[in-house]
Design a protein around this motif. Structure first.
Motif, PDB file in Angstrom:
ATOM      1  N   ILE A 191       0.834  -1.209   0.000  1.00 41.58           N
ATOM      2  CA  ILE A 191       0.000   0.000   0.000  1.00 41.58           C
ATOM      3  C   ILE A 191       0.865   1.254   0.000  1.00 41.58           C
ATOM      4  N   VAL A 192       2.073   1.173   0.572  1.00 39.83           N
ATOM      5  CA  VAL A 192       2.957   2.342   0.550  1.00 39.83           C
ATOM      6  C   VAL A 192       3.459   2.599  -0.863  1.00 39.83           C
ATOM      7  N   TRP A 193       3.875   1.550  -1.575  1.00 39.50           N
ATOM      8  CA  TRP A 193       4.361   1.836  -2.933  1.00 39.50           C
ATOM      9  C   TRP A 193       3.224   2.248  -3.860  1.00 39.50           C
ATOM     10  N   ARG A 194       2.040   1.721  -3.618  1.00 36.81           N
ATOM     11  CA  ARG A 194       0.909   2.178  -4.434  1.00 36.81           C
ATOM     12  C   ARG A 194       0.576   3.637  -4.130  1.00 36.81           C
ATOM     13  N   ALA A 195       0.696   4.041  -2.873  1.00 29.47           N
ATOM     14  CA  ALA A 195       0.476   5.443  -2.522  1.00 29.47           C
ATOM     15  C   ALA A 195       1.540   6.336  -3.152  1.00 29.47           C
ATOM     16  N   LEU A 196       2.787   5.890  -3.126  1.00 32.55           N
ATOM     17  CA  LEU A 196       3.868   6.664  -3.731  1.00 32.55           C
ATOM     18  C   LEU A 196       3.657   6.861  -5.227  1.00 32.55           C
ATOM     19  N   GLU A 197       3.097   5.871  -5.887  1.00 35.51           N
ATOM     20  CA  GLU A 197       2.968   5.918  -7.348  1.00 35.51           C
ATOM     21  C   GLU A 197       1.580   6.337  -7.812  1.00 35.51           C
ATOM     22  N   SER A 198       0.712   6.680  -6.869  1.00 37.62           N
ATOM     23  CA  SER A 198      -0.633   7.109  -7.228  1.00 37.62           C
ATOM     24  C   SER A 198      -0.635   8.534  -7.772  1.00 37.62           C
ATOM     25  N   PRO A 199      -1.429   8.796  -8.815  1.00 39.35           N
ATOM     26  CA  PRO A 199      -1.542  10.158  -9.339  1.00 39.35           C
ATOM     27  C   PRO A 199      -2.560  11.010  -8.589  1.00 39.35           C
ATOM     28  N   LEU A 200      -3.222  10.454  -7.582  1.00 37.75           N
ATOM     29  CA  LEU A 200      -4.247  11.213  -6.861  1.00 37.75           C
ATOM     30  C   LEU A 200      -3.648  12.462  -6.217  1.00 37.75           C
ATOM     31  N   PRO A 201      -4.362  13.578  -6.250  1.00 35.71           N
ATOM     32  CA  PRO A 201      -3.862  14.783  -5.590  1.00 35.71           C
ATOM     33  C   PRO A 201      -3.928  14.690  -4.072  1.00 35.71           C
ATOM     34  N   PHE A 202      -4.905  13.935  -3.562  1.00 40.53           N
ATOM     35  CA  PHE A 202      -5.052  13.784  -2.117  1.00 40.53           C
ATOM     36  C   PHE A 202      -5.943  12.589  -1.840  1.00 40.53           C
ATOM     37  N   GLY A 203      -5.683  11.932  -0.713  1.00 42.48           N
ATOM     38  CA  GLY A 203      -6.560  10.836  -0.314  1.00 42.48           C
ATOM     39  C   GLY A 203      -6.251  10.376   1.091  1.00 42.48           C
ATOM     40  N   ILE A 204      -7.285   9.857   1.766  1.00 44.87           N
ATOM     41  CA  ILE A 204      -7.143   9.250   3.091  1.00 44.87           C
ATOM     42  C   ILE A 204      -7.688   7.834   2.988  1.00 44.87           C
ATOM     43  N   PHE A 205      -6.890   6.856   3.355  1.00 45.09           N
ATOM     44  CA  PHE A 205      -7.280   5.465   3.182  1.00 45.09           C
ATOM     45  C   PHE A 205      -6.902   4.637   4.400  1.00 45.09           C
ATOM     46  N   TYR A 206      -7.729   3.637   4.697  1.00 46.65           N
ATOM     47  CA  TYR A 206      -7.348   2.671   5.712  1.00 46.65           C
ATOM     48  C   TYR A 206      -6.319   1.707   5.147  1.00 46.65           C
ATOM     49  N   ALA A 207      -5.300   1.441   5.960  1.00 42.30           N
ATOM     50  CA  ALA A 207      -4.231   0.514   5.558  1.00 42.30           C
ATOM     51  C   ALA A 207      -4.282  -0.696   6.486  1.00 42.30           C
ATOM     52  N   ILE A 208      -5.067  -1.682   6.075  1.00 42.27           N
ATOM     53  CA  ILE A 208      -5.139  -2.955   6.774  1.00 42.27           C
ATOM     54  C   ILE A 208      -5.146  -4.063   5.732  1.00 42.27           C
ATOM     55  N   SER A 209      -4.929  -5.277   6.192  1.00 43.06           N
ATOM     56  CA  SER A 209      -4.970  -6.414   5.282  1.00 43.06           C
ATOM     57  C   SER A 209      -6.418  -6.781   4.954  1.00 43.06           C
ATOM     58  N   ASN A 210      -6.578  -7.782   4.112  1.00 42.75           N
ATOM     59  CA  ASN A 210      -7.902  -8.178   3.623  1.00 42.75           C
ATOM     60  C   ASN A 210      -8.592  -9.089   4.638  1.00 42.75           C
ATOM     61  N   ASN A 211      -8.677  -8.618   5.863  1.00 38.03           N
ATOM     62  CA  ASN A 211      -9.206  -9.426   6.949  1.00 38.03           C
ATOM     63  C   ASN A 211     -10.709  -9.619   6.800  1.00 38.03           C
ATOM     64  N   SER A 212     -11.149 -10.866   6.858  1.00 34.11           N
ATOM     65  CA  SER A 212     -12.572 -11.162   6.667  1.00 34.11           C
ATOM     66  C   SER A 212     -13.434 -10.466   7.710  1.00 34.11           C
ATOM     67  N   GLY A 213     -12.910 -10.295   8.932  1.00 32.06           N
ATOM     68  CA  GLY A 213     -13.686  -9.684   9.999  1.00 32.06           C
ATOM     69  C   GLY A 213     -13.410  -8.210  10.204  1.00 32.06           C
ATOM     70  N   ARG A 214     -12.863  -7.535   9.212  1.00 40.47           N
ATOM     71  CA  ARG A 214     -12.483  -6.131   9.387  1.00 40.47           C
ATOM     72  C   ARG A 214     -13.703  -5.241   9.617  1.00 40.47           C
ATOM     73  N   HIS A 215     -13.487  -4.177  10.397  1.00 41.11           N
ATOM     74  CA  HIS A 215     -14.529  -3.194  10.683  1.00 41.11           C
ATOM     75  C   HIS A 215     -14.317  -1.890   9.924  1.00 41.11           C
ATOM     76  N   TRP A 216     -13.187  -1.766   9.260  1.00 46.28           N
ATOM     77  CA  TRP A 216     -12.859  -0.538   8.529  1.00 46.28           C
ATOM     78  C   TRP A 216     -12.914  -0.816   7.036  1.00 46.28           C
ATOM     79  N   ASP A 217     -13.452   0.122   6.303  1.00 48.19           N
ATOM     80  CA  ASP A 217     -13.645  -0.069   4.869  1.00 48.19           C
ATOM     81  C   ASP A 217     -12.370   0.235   4.087  1.00 48.19           C
ATOM     82  N   ILE A 218     -11.989  -0.689   3.222  1.00 51.32           N
ATOM     83  CA  ILE A 218     -10.813  -0.486   2.373  1.00 51.32           C
ATOM     84  C   ILE A 218     -11.191  -0.467   0.886  1.00 51.32           C
TER      85      ILE A 218
END
Length: 248
Positions: A191-218
Motif C-alpha cells: 500500500i505504501v508503494w501504491r500510494a507513492l505511485e498514485s496520481p491522486l492529488p489527495f486521499g485518506i485510506f485505511y491501511a489494513i490487510s484483507n481481513n474477513s472480519g475487518r470493521h474498517w472499509d478499504i
C-alpha cells in the motif's frame, strides 16, 4: 536506457514499519533513510540523522528527493502533550514545509486508526474514511492534524498527499483485536508503494490487510490506489473446539 528510480526519503526509518519498508523497497526506489540516531548497519548507504522538530535538519533530509514517506512520530497512544507537540505536530509541519521548499511533489503520511478510535470504542462499525474524525487520544489528534495539514498542502501547493490510516502492523495477528485490524508486512509494503505511485492529488485510506472480519472499509483503497491486499488474519485462526469423545 532504464528510467531513473524515484528518490524516496523515509523518516522514522528505525521503527518497525520503517525497517520493513527499507528492506523491501530499496530495490524499487533510491532510498534515503532518516533516523534519530543512525543504526550500526543501515540497509542503504544514503542515511541522514536529526530530530524532526529541527527544521534545518529536515531541510537537509529532503534535499534532492522526489517523495517522502513520513513515519517519524511518537507512536504511543498514551504519549503526553509534551512529546506529541514536538514530535508529531511540529515535526510533521517541518517535514511538509521542508518538502515544499525543496520541490518535493509527493508525500505519503503515516496516519493511524486512532484518528477514528472513538467509533471503535462505541462499536459504531463499519468505519469509512470519509466520516468525521473522532480521535481517541492526543496521538490520534496529532495524526488528524497531519491529515488536515496534508489536505492544505495538496490544495494550496499542489503536492500529492496520501494519508494511510495504519491498523495494527504485526508479523502475525494474535488476538481478537488484531484479527480485524491487522496489517501484514507485505500488505504494508504494497500500500505504501501504491500510494507513492498514485496520481491522486489527495486521499485518506485505511491501511489494513484483507481481513474477513475487518470493521474498517478499504474499498476506496482498492478502487483508487489499486491496493490488492494478499493477507487475511483469518488464516491464523482455526476452530479450537475439542473434538467429540469416542462413543465407545
Amino acid at each position: 536506457m532504464s528510467q531513473q528510480r524515484m528518490r524516496v526519503l523515509i523518516t522514522g526509518a528505525g521503527g518497525r514499519i520503517g525497517t520493513t519498508l527499507a528492506l523491501h523497497l530499496r530495490d524499487r526506489y533510491a532510498l534515503r533513510l532518516h533516523y534519530h540516531h543512525a543504526p550500526p548497519n543501515p540497509p542503504v548507504d544514503d542515511v541522514v540523522t536529526g530530530d524532526v522538530s529541527d527544521f534545518a535538519a529536515m531541510q537537509r533530509a529532503v534535499t534532492g528527493v522526489d517523495a517522502v514517506v513520513h513515519l517519524a512520530a511518537d507512536p504511543r497512544t498514551t504519549a503526553p502533550w509534551d512529546s506529541v507537540l514536538p514530535n508529531n505536530i511540529i515535526g510533521t509541519y517541518n517535514v511538509f514545509e521542508a518538502a515544499r521548499q525543496a520541490g518535493v511533489r509527493k508525500i505519503v503520511f503515516a496516519s493511524t486508526n486512532h484518528v477514528m478510535g472513538m467509533y471503535d470504542r462505541d462499536h459504531q462499525w463499519p468505519v469509512y474514511s470519509h466520516l468525521p474524525v473522532r480521535p481517541d487520544s492526543l496521538y490520534g489528534v496529532s495524526k488528524a492534524f497531519g491529515e488536515a495539514l496534508g489536505r492544505y498542502y495538496a490544495d494550496r501547493y499542489g503536492i500529492s498527499v496520501i494519508c494511510l490510516r495504519i491498523g495494527w502492523f504485526l508479523s502475525e495477528p494474535h488476538d481478537e483485536i488484531s484479527r480485524w485490524m491487522w496489517l501484514s508486512p507485505r500488505d504494508c509494503v504494497q500500500i505504501v508503494w501504491r500510494a507513492l505511485e498514485s496520481p491522486l492529488p489527495f486521499g485518506i485510506f485505511y491501511a489494513i490487510s484483507n481481513n474477513s472480519g475487518r470493521h474498517w472499509d478499504i474499498t476506496d483503497a482498492m478502487e483508487l490506489l489499486g491496493y490488492r491486499p494478499e493477507d487475511d488474519a483469518e488464516r491464523f485462526f482455526t476452530d479450537t473446539a475439542e473434538p467429540a469423545p469416542d462413543a465407545s
